[in-house]
Design a protein around this motif. Structure first.
Motif, PDB file in Angstrom:
ATOM      1  N   THR A 171     114.925  64.693 140.962  1.00 36.21           N
ATOM      2  CA  THR A 171     115.185  63.311 140.540  1.00 36.21           C
ATOM      3  C   THR A 171     116.288  62.653 141.363  1.00 36.21           C
ATOM      4  O   THR A 171     116.485  61.441 141.264  1.00 36.21           O
ATOM      5  CB  THR A 171     115.555  63.248 139.051  1.00 36.21           C
ATOM      6  N   VAL A 231     108.196  65.383 137.202  1.00 34.18           N
ATOM      7  CA  VAL A 231     108.729  64.214 136.510  1.00 34.18           C
ATOM      8  C   VAL A 231     107.981  62.989 137.035  1.00 34.18           C
ATOM      9  O   VAL A 231     107.770  62.858 138.235  1.00 34.18           O
ATOM     10  CB  VAL A 231     110.243  64.058 136.751  1.00 34.18           C
ATOM     11  N   GLU A 264     109.518  62.423 131.444  1.00 37.71           N
ATOM     12  CA  GLU A 264     110.058  63.618 132.078  1.00 37.71           C
ATOM     13  C   GLU A 264     109.056  64.757 132.216  1.00 37.71           C
ATOM     14  O   GLU A 264     109.135  65.529 133.165  1.00 37.71           O
ATOM     15  CB  GLU A 264     111.263  64.139 131.277  1.00 37.71           C
ATOM     16  N   ILE A 302     116.904  65.796 133.713  1.00 40.17           N
ATOM     17  CA  ILE A 302     116.002  65.643 132.573  1.00 40.17           C
ATOM     18  C   ILE A 302     116.473  66.557 131.457  1.00 40.17           C
ATOM     19  O   ILE A 302     117.163  67.555 131.699  1.00 40.17           O
ATOM     20  CB  ILE A 302     114.550  65.983 132.952  1.00 40.17           C
ATOM     21  N   LYS A 360     120.983  62.907 131.651  1.00 42.84           N
ATOM     22  CA  LYS A 360     119.946  63.140 130.654  1.00 42.84           C
ATOM     23  C   LYS A 360     119.812  64.602 130.227  1.00 42.84           C
ATOM     24  O   LYS A 360     119.280  64.879 129.153  1.00 42.84           O
ATOM     25  CB  LYS A 360     118.592  62.661 131.196  1.00 42.84           C
TER      26      LYS A 360
END
Length: 499
Positions: free
Chosen positions: A14, A110, A115, A240, A485
């Motif tokens: 990510t 993702v 996610e 995530i 997150k």
């Protein structure tokens, strides 16, 4: 018996600036593998689909393939591409008449908007077919969410890193599913997580603690105690909720036994958590150490790992800091693989073989997730080799698989032979050097943008190994990355975490 096979695989970093459109899932950058063409492409290869095919065809099944979409690691998958892939798979499932469905998934995908890409695919699949048994092969770096295991009949994860058991993993999952279809076993599954983010550089199964964890899983399967047992080290470069280490065990109707084995794996991993942390040394020191080792001579090369920019973990493959330091410190007889720079490749091809050229390479992609981005490096060299970059692997991760690097050149500075590629690809095989006219065994130094996978086929060529920390989104310094997150507390982001 009719069996449907499908593949949808992506490991998402990510923090990576590399986009993930539909085209990235095409092996040659243009055409998506599907149907009979996909079956022929993967038959007799050491891949998950190859493993599925081996078991299904040995059982005399009629086999069909939906799509086989596999993309190299990069940023979040574009939603339109993902929706299209899911729609195709679900449409094929909805045709009905299947006795079993075999899925080749990664487990760390993702997607723009959510996610858990694999769990969402399974949710959509179960909306059109709630009953057909499903077996899934997952990568060891899967970040496990409930839907990924609870909507499947059986799952299995790789037991090796480097992942030399891809085909075997798929075969394990498929074999259990066929036994279930015949009424021989009743799969029940337990799973759990530990609050930890093992670093990829500390996850290899050549060393403690993952070596011991995977041995536990194999032992339970071989003894019959478990139908499948998987320890997932997880993929940590994903902000995530579910990132991190987990375990999944399937038994023949004995849920308490499965739960006990899951807990044993999680307890072992947690006690060994410090060994899953990787601490780098300064780049100037590591390059100087490699130079001294190379000067000692020997029959095999020193292998330098530019692991912060491993494209198989989502790296851009265009950072230049390690190469720049190699040139600055004057190392010689080096093969550097490589820099992904389509513009530089085009310039070398235009200049032609034997031409001397000066150009800026790398440093093209900004990395907003990091405190600093890489800078272009000006080099002068002779265009030594121009290649289409297509070959079939003979050994390593996926023997028999056709690989597409795209147009590739070798720029020789006199001290360093720099491989320039047009597609991000991890250098994991001697074949990748040999098709470019480089014999890796004969170099004093092999500098490669790799972490662990290189060990499968290039490992036997290494006299010494030096890990070099440059710049990249695969940094071992989690403090450079902004995690917002992921579940907290989690080790080592929160050193005081209780297991």
């Amino acid at each position: 018996m009719r069996i449907l096979i499908a593949g949808l695989s992506h490991e998402t970093n990510t923090f990576s600036p590399v986009p993930t459109p539909r085209e990235r899932f095409c092996r040659d950058g243009k055409t998506l593998l599907e149907g009979k063409a996909a079956l022929e492409f993967f038959r007799n290869t050491g891949t998950c689909i190859g493993g599925f095919l081996k078991v299904a065809e040995a059982a005399g099944a009629e086999v069909a393939c939906s799509i086989a979409a596999h993309a190299p690691p990069s940023g979040a998958v574009q939603r339109a591409a993902y929706d299209g892939f899911c729609e195709r798979i679900c449409t094929d499932v909805a045709k009905g008449g299947w006795n079993a469905i075999l899925l080749d998934l990664h487990g760390a995908m993702v997607v723009e908007g959510f996610e858990d890409g694999e769990g969402e695919l399974l949710r959509r699949l179960r909306a059109v077919d709630a009953t057909t048994p499903v077996a899934i092969a997952y990568d060891m770096h899967a970040n496990i969410y409930p839907d990924m295991v609870e909507r499947a009949t059986v799952t299995a994860g790789y037991h090796t890193y480097p992942h030399v058991d891809q085909g075997e993993t798929a075969a394990r999952a498929a074999a259990v599913l066929l036994r279930a279809l015949q009424g021989e076993v009743t799969p029940v599954t337990a799973w759990g997580r530990a609050p930890m983010l093992p670093h990829v550089m500390a996850q290899g199964t050549h060393a403690f603690p993952n070596k011991e964890l995977q041995a536990m899983c194999r032992g339970w399967e071989e003894s019959g105690k478990a139908l499948t047992a998987s320890l997932y080290v997880g993929f940590p470069h994903a902000d995530i909720e579910g990132a991190g280490l987990s375990a999944v065990v399937t038994t023949d109707g004995d849920k308490p036994a499965a739960e006990a084995m899951v807990q044993e794996l999680l307890d072992f991993a947690w006690k060994a958590r410090e060994s899953f942390v990787f601490r780098p040394e300064p780049l100037t020191d590591s390059v100087a150490r490699a130079k001294a080792m190379a000067a000692q001579g020997g029959d095999l090369p020193v292998v330098m790992l530019d692991h912060y920019d491993n494209c198989a973990s989502g790296g851009t493959m265009d950072t230049t800091e390690v190469l720049a330091e190699i040139l600055r410190q004057g190392l010689t007889d080096v093969a550097f693989f490589g820099i992904c720079d389509p513009a530089a490749v085009a310039a070398c091809i235009k200049a032609g073989p034997g031409a001397e050229i000066t150009l800026d390479i790398g440093g093209k992609l900004p990395m907003p997730a990091l405190p600093q981005s890489s800078k272009p490096l000006t080099v002068t060299g002779t265009v030594k080799t121009i290649s289409s970059g297509t070959f079939v692997t003979k050994a390593g991760l996926s023997p028999g698989l056709k690989v597409f690097m795209g147009p590739t050149v070798v720029l020789d500075t006199g001290a360093v032979e720099i491989v320039l590629v047009t597609r991000q690809i991890e250098p994991v095989s001697p074949d990748m050097f040999r098709i470019l006219g480089i014999e890796p065994r004969d170099k004093k130094v092999l500098a490669i943008k790799s972490r662990v996978h290189w060990r499968a086929a290039l490992g036997p060529l290494a006299r010494e190994i030096v890990e070099c920390a440059g710049i990249g989104v695969c940094t071992s310094d989690y403090g450079q990355l902004k995690f917002e997150k992921v579940r907290r507390p989690i080790y080592p982001l929160d050193p005081g975490t209780n297991g």
